[in-house]
Design an enzyme around this catalytic site. Structure first.
Site, PDB file in Angstrom:
ATOM      1  N   TYR A  47      17.016   5.305  14.703  1.00  0.00           N
ATOM      2  CA  TYR A  47      18.053   4.280  14.903  1.00  0.00           C
ATOM      3  C   TYR A  47      17.921   3.124  13.900  1.00  0.00           C
ATOM      4  O   TYR A  47      18.823   2.290  13.805  1.00  0.00           O
ATOM      5  CB  TYR A  47      18.025   3.704  16.337  1.00  0.00           C
ATOM      6  CG  TYR A  47      18.188   4.729  17.441  1.00  0.00           C
ATOM      7  CD1 TYR A  47      18.591   6.035  17.164  1.00  0.00           C
ATOM      8  CD2 TYR A  47      17.932   4.394  18.769  1.00  0.00           C
ATOM      9  CE1 TYR A  47      18.722   6.973  18.184  1.00  0.00           C
ATOM     10  CE2 TYR A  47      18.076   5.329  19.787  1.00  0.00           C
ATOM     11  CZ  TYR A  47      18.464   6.617  19.486  1.00  0.00           C
ATOM     12  OH  TYR A  47      18.590   7.527  20.493  1.00  0.00           O
ATOM     13  N   ILE A 223      20.274   5.345  30.549  1.00  0.00           N
ATOM     14  CA  ILE A 223      20.110   4.329  29.493  1.00  0.00           C
ATOM     15  C   ILE A 223      21.436   4.068  28.763  1.00  0.00           C
ATOM     16  O   ILE A 223      21.563   4.362  27.573  1.00  0.00           O
ATOM     17  CB  ILE A 223      18.999   4.744  28.495  1.00  0.00           C
ATOM     18  CG1 ILE A 223      19.196   6.199  28.011  1.00  0.00           C
ATOM     19  CG2 ILE A 223      17.628   4.578  29.110  1.00  0.00           C
ATOM     20  CD1 ILE A 223      18.330   6.552  26.790  1.00  0.00           C
ATOM     21  N   LYS A 225      24.241   2.452  26.565  1.00  0.00           N
ATOM     22  CA  LYS A 225      24.251   1.508  25.440  1.00  0.00           C
ATOM     23  C   LYS A 225      25.376   0.515  25.685  1.00  0.00           C
ATOM     24  O   LYS A 225      26.466   0.888  26.134  1.00  0.00           O
ATOM     25  CB  LYS A 225      24.484   2.266  24.139  1.00  0.00           C
ATOM     26  CG  LYS A 225      24.565   1.381  22.902  1.00  0.00           C
ATOM     27  CD  LYS A 225      25.983   1.176  22.433  1.00  0.00           C
ATOM     28  CE  LYS A 225      26.053   0.373  21.132  1.00  0.00           C
ATOM     29  NZ  LYS A 225      27.459   0.129  20.750  1.00  0.00           N
ATOM     30  N   SER A 234      27.939  -5.396  33.669  1.00  0.00           N
ATOM     31  CA  SER A 234      28.496  -4.484  34.681  1.00  0.00           C
ATOM     32  C   SER A 234      27.635  -3.226  34.820  1.00  0.00           C
ATOM     33  O   SER A 234      27.479  -2.703  35.907  1.00  0.00           O
ATOM     34  CB  SER A 234      29.968  -4.177  34.414  1.00  0.00           C
ATOM     35  OG  SER A 234      30.084  -3.434  33.252  1.00  0.00           O
TER      36      SER A 234
HETATM   37  N1  LIG Z   1      17.596  11.372  22.579  1.00  0.00           N
HETATM   38  C1  LIG Z   1      18.735  11.539  21.936  1.00  0.00           C
HETATM   39  O1  LIG Z   1      18.912  12.475  21.147  1.00  0.00           O
HETATM   40  C2  LIG Z   1      19.857  10.575  22.186  1.00  0.00           C
HETATM   41  C3  LIG Z   1      21.164  10.909  21.806  1.00  0.00           C
HETATM   42  C4  LIG Z   1      22.181   9.998  22.096  1.00  0.00           C
HETATM   43  C5  LIG Z   1      21.878   8.796  22.743  1.00  0.00           C
HETATM   44  N2  LIG Z   1      20.588   8.490  23.083  1.00  0.00           N
HETATM   45  C6  LIG Z   1      20.227   7.202  23.753  1.00  0.00           C
HETATM   46  O2  LIG Z   1      21.089   6.992  24.854  1.00  0.00           O
HETATM   47  C7  LIG Z   1      21.779   5.754  24.702  1.00  0.00           C
HETATM   48  C8  LIG Z   1      23.145   5.803  25.349  1.00  0.00           C
HETATM   49  O3  LIG Z   1      23.917   6.881  24.868  1.00  0.00           O
HETATM   50  P1  LIG Z   1      25.224   6.691  23.948  1.00  0.00           P
HETATM   51  O4  LIG Z   1      25.103   5.430  23.197  1.00  0.00           O
HETATM   52  O5  LIG Z   1      25.368   7.963  23.210  1.00  0.00           O
HETATM   53  O6  LIG Z   1      26.432   6.682  24.986  1.00  0.00           O
HETATM   54  P2  LIG Z   1      26.854   5.848  26.281  1.00  0.00           P
HETATM   55  O7  LIG Z   1      25.810   4.900  26.688  1.00  0.00           O
HETATM   56  O8  LIG Z   1      27.322   6.863  27.270  1.00  0.00           O
HETATM   57  O9  LIG Z   1      28.154   5.098  25.763  1.00  0.00           O
HETATM   58  C9  LIG Z   1      28.117   3.970  24.937  1.00  0.00           C
HETATM   59  C10 LIG Z   1      29.547   3.533  24.688  1.00  0.00           C
HETATM   60  O10 LIG Z   1      30.163   3.196  25.930  1.00  0.00           O
HETATM   61  C11 LIG Z   1      30.579   1.844  25.906  1.00  0.00           C
HETATM   62  N3  LIG Z   1      30.258   1.242  27.219  1.00  0.00           N
HETATM   63  C12 LIG Z   1      29.033   1.029  27.730  1.00  0.00           C
HETATM   64  N4  LIG Z   1      29.127   0.484  28.954  1.00  0.00           N
HETATM   65  C13 LIG Z   1      30.443   0.336  29.217  1.00  0.00           C
HETATM   66  C14 LIG Z   1      31.163  -0.189  30.309  1.00  0.00           C
HETATM   67  N5  LIG Z   1      30.549  -0.678  31.375  1.00  0.00           N
HETATM   68  N6  LIG Z   1      32.523  -0.177  30.246  1.00  0.00           N
HETATM   69  C15 LIG Z   1      33.166   0.318  29.163  1.00  0.00           C
HETATM   70  N7  LIG Z   1      32.522   0.820  28.083  1.00  0.00           N
HETATM   71  C16 LIG Z   1      31.163   0.838  28.109  1.00  0.00           C
HETATM   72  C17 LIG Z   1      29.813   1.165  24.794  1.00  0.00           C
HETATM   73  O11 LIG Z   1      30.590   0.111  24.268  1.00  0.00           O
HETATM   74  P3  LIG Z   1      29.960  -1.212  23.573  1.00  0.00           P
HETATM   75  O12 LIG Z   1      28.913  -0.717  22.644  1.00  0.00           O
HETATM   76  O13 LIG Z   1      31.137  -1.807  22.906  1.00  0.00           O
HETATM   77  O14 LIG Z   1      29.413  -2.085  24.657  1.00  0.00           O
HETATM   78  C18 LIG Z   1      29.644   2.305  23.805  1.00  0.00           C
HETATM   79  O15 LIG Z   1      30.805   2.448  23.021  1.00  0.00           O
HETATM   80  C19 LIG Z   1      21.795   5.561  23.182  1.00  0.00           C
HETATM   81  O16 LIG Z   1      22.082   4.236  22.816  1.00  0.00           O
HETATM   82  C20 LIG Z   1      20.411   5.998  22.831  1.00  0.00           C
HETATM   83  O17 LIG Z   1      19.466   4.984  23.138  1.00  0.00           O
HETATM   84  C21 LIG Z   1      19.585   9.371  22.835  1.00  0.00           C
END
Ligand SMILES: NC(=O)c1ccc[n+]([C@@H]2O[C@H](COP(=O)([O-])OP(=O)(O)OC[C@H]3O[C@@H](n4cnc5c(N)ncnc54)[C@H](OP(=O)(O)O)[C@@H]3O)[C@@H](O)[C@H]2O)c1
Length: 256
Positions: A47, A223, A225, A234
């Site tokens: 990252y 987790i 993001k 929220s």
């Molecule tokens: N191990 C792996 O291979 C792997 C792969 C993918 C992800 N991850 C980890 O998992 C974390 C989360 O996954 P992700 O980032 O892929 O997806 P996610 O958390 O499902 O979605 C993040 C997106 O949703 C939006 N969001 C978050 N909370 C919200 C809410 N309450 N209402 C409306 N929109 C909301 C965020 O907007 P804003 O940013 O504008 O707030 C962002 O665009 C990553 O950051 C990373 O740490 C790990």
């Protein structure tokens, strides 16, 4: 805050994901999350934001011991020496003497699991890493990994549209943490009619229902993001309601 119990350790059920957070936005989001009560932060060498996460940890008034800090070794650093070198670099950037959990980011068949996990175990023995685990591993590979280290966690994509039945069963049987990444399906569940309907009774959004559904499952933590005050807040407001068994089942049925 709620916790999941794994191998006599308590892991905060909700953490902050930091993929795609960078620069000042990252520093702000992690600091703000800690101020709001988050005690679990997920980063990775890939990252390229461990330095920013480290600055937030230092700026925050929360004690380091209260925070469950996770990072991941990039797949191109799975050789013995590279695991040691890159993890020491991570610790420097994170400005900490240890991480709570060090994961192999993705399977990489070109390096034997024995070699990578062996190096991670060395880091564990010297106290730089409390627990070791894997990410994006299918059940058969988790099984294989346990021959080389005590596997604390498997971090995988998990949300209402993505089933993980087999890994869930394995996590319970083997007592490891199943960390759900992309828990709000990167936004795809935000307008889901079923989640909205379930949430109405509790005055909660579809995202909050999805997060609640995840953390209410044994051995599962989530987790999400978030980069804004609104989302950070929220997503953390999921500890004041509980889904009934019937509501849990309805969300399980959304799988695609
Ligand atoms: N191990 C792996 O291979 C792997 C792969 C993918 C992800 N991850 C980890 O998992 C974390 C989360 O996954 P992700 O980032 O892929 O997806 P996610 O958390 O499902 O979605 C993040 C997106 O949703 C939006 N969001 C978050 N909370 C919200 C809410 N309450 N209402 C409306 N929109 C909301 C965020 O907007 P804003 O940013 O504008 O707030 C962002 O665009 C990553 O950051 C990373 O740490 C790990």
């Amino acid at each position: 805050m709620e916790y999941q119990a794994i191998k006599s350790e308590k892991v905060p059920s909700l953490g902050l994901g930091t993929w795609r957070l960078s620069g000042e936005e990252c520093v702000w989001a992690v600091e703000r999350a800690l101020a709001l009560g988050y005690r679990h932060v997920d980063t990775a060498q890939m990252y390229a934001n461990e330095g920013e996460v480290g600055r937030s940890l230092r700026n925050s008034s929360v004690d380091r011991e209260e925070i469950f800090l996770v990072t991941k070794v990039r797949t191109s650093s799975f050789s013995h020496n590279n695991v040691l070198r890159s993890t020491r670099e991570s610790l420097k950037k994170l400005q900490t003497e240890y991480v709570d959990l060090l994961l192999m980011h993705w399977p990489n068949p070109s390096v034997p699991l024995r070699e990578t996990l062996g190096a991670m175990r060395e880091l564990q023995e010297e106290g730089s890493v409390k627990h070791v685990g894997v990410s994006n591993f299918p059940p058969s590979m988790v099984e294989e990994a346990t021959e080389h280290a005590e596997i604390f966690c498997n971090q995988v994509e998990y949300h209402p549209y993505r089933t993980q039945d087999e890994l869930l069963g394995q996590a319970r049987e083997m007592d490891y943490l199943l960390t759900a990444y992309s828990p709000v399906a990167k936004g795809r569940i935000l307008n889901d009619a079923t989640l909205r309907e379930i949430g109405r009774a509790y005055d909660k959004t579809p995202a909050q229902v999805a997060l609640r559904w995840l953390i209410q499952q044994e051995k599962v933590v989530a987790i999400p993001k978030a980069a804004s005050e609104d989302h950070l807040r929220s997503n953390f407001e999921v500890f004041d309601f509980e889904l009934s068994n019937e509501e849990m089942e309805r969300v399980f049925e959304l799988r695609r």
